[in-house]
Motif scaffolding. Sequence first.
Motif, PDB file in Angstrom:
ATOM      1  N   ASP A 151       0.856  -1.186   0.000  1.00  0.00           N
ATOM      2  CA  ASP A 151       0.000   0.000   0.000  1.00  0.00           C
ATOM      3  C   ASP A 151       0.893   1.238   0.000  1.00  0.00           C
ATOM      4  OD1 ASP A 151      -1.860   1.960   0.284  1.00  0.00           O
ATOM      5  OD2 ASP A 151      -2.601   1.336   2.255  1.00  0.00           O
ATOM      6  N   PHE A 152       1.339   1.635  -1.167  1.00  0.00           N
ATOM      7  CA  PHE A 152       2.285   2.744  -1.265  1.00  0.00           C
ATOM      8  C   PHE A 152       1.658   4.095  -0.948  1.00  0.00           C
ATOM      9  CE2 PHE A 152       3.930  -0.174  -4.763  1.00  0.00           C
ATOM     10  CZ  PHE A 152       4.805  -0.828  -3.911  1.00  0.00           C
ATOM     11  N   ASP A 153       0.408   4.271  -1.318  1.00  0.00           N
ATOM     12  CA  ASP A 153      -0.233   5.573  -1.155  1.00  0.00           C
ATOM     13  C   ASP A 153      -0.150   6.085   0.273  1.00  0.00           C
ATOM     14  OD1 ASP A 153      -0.966   5.888  -3.793  1.00  0.00           O
ATOM     15  OD2 ASP A 153      -2.898   4.905  -3.551  1.00  0.00           O
ATOM     16  N   LYS A 154      -0.514   5.260   1.226  1.00  0.00           N
ATOM     17  CA  LYS A 154      -0.568   5.691   2.622  1.00  0.00           C
ATOM     18  C   LYS A 154       0.826   5.957   3.181  1.00  0.00           C
ATOM     19  CE  LYS A 154      -2.429   4.282   7.144  1.00  0.00           C
ATOM     20  NZ  LYS A 154      -1.167   4.287   7.913  1.00  0.00           N
ATOM     21  N   ILE A 155       1.735   5.010   3.035  1.00  0.00           N
ATOM     22  CA  ILE A 155       3.028   5.142   3.696  1.00  0.00           C
ATOM     23  C   ILE A 155       3.893   6.214   3.059  1.00  0.00           C
ATOM     24  CG2 ILE A 155       4.111   3.298   2.336  1.00  0.00           C
ATOM     25  CD1 ILE A 155       4.781   4.260   6.041  1.00  0.00           C
ATOM     26  N   VAL A 156       3.885   6.337   1.740  1.00  0.00           N
ATOM     27  CA  VAL A 156       4.700   7.372   1.091  1.00  0.00           C
ATOM     28  C   VAL A 156       4.204   8.754   1.494  1.00  0.00           C
ATOM     29  CG1 VAL A 156       5.376   8.404  -1.106  1.00  0.00           C
ATOM     30  CG2 VAL A 156       5.406   5.922  -0.838  1.00  0.00           C
TER      31      VAL A 156
END
Length: 233
Positions: free
Chosen positions: A143-148
Amino acid sequence: LLNVYPTRSFAAKTATSLLDAINSVKDSAKANFDETVEIALNLGVDPRKQNQNIRSTVVLPHGTGKKVRVAVFASYEEAPKALAAGADLVGSEDIISDVAKGTINFDRCVATPSMMPKLGKIARILGPRGLMPNPKLGTVTNDFDKIVKELKGGQVQFRTDKKGIIHAGVGKVSFSAEDLKENIRSLMVVLSKLKPEASKGTYIQAVHVCSTMGPSFKVEVSNVDPSSPRFML
């Protein structure tokens, strides 16, 4: 109590409210760059024991004041999704090769679960720098959206050192005193929820704030302890 900053000068031995301490830090910052405001917390834990070793993250509502470069270790197929999420650098073997040669062009990094075995060869480089992706910190994920977004928007990692002290940057001296106070409030709320069950006695024992080059100012513990009726008053 142990000195929170053994080699740093202490401008005042008398504890003050957090807001007064922050204003003193801002007034004392004389460097020709925008110094980082730091907080140090002496906790009543024994970090030699695994069940009292605290490590976590917090997203500061007003950010850190730093531009954070985020790298994502991902497959070729997952690269477009990582770039769309805002990653500055995406790759796999190419980034691993650069890191192995001593080139680190990022401040924080994320890895997909499938990439973790490949990072073993550079773990001894990333680990001491606090860069090794960790599922407990949310940096091993698809889940790149949240962590980035969190990493670039003000997420701060913190952990107890060998003396049970946590150090964290909470903004810049150019921030308003209220913004710094709100950042610290967010940190303290998260930290209070992490008190180990095995920790006995007073959890938050001493608190100091300072700037990168400035003296340290003591803060009244009750003013930053979420369990106190004087919290943030």
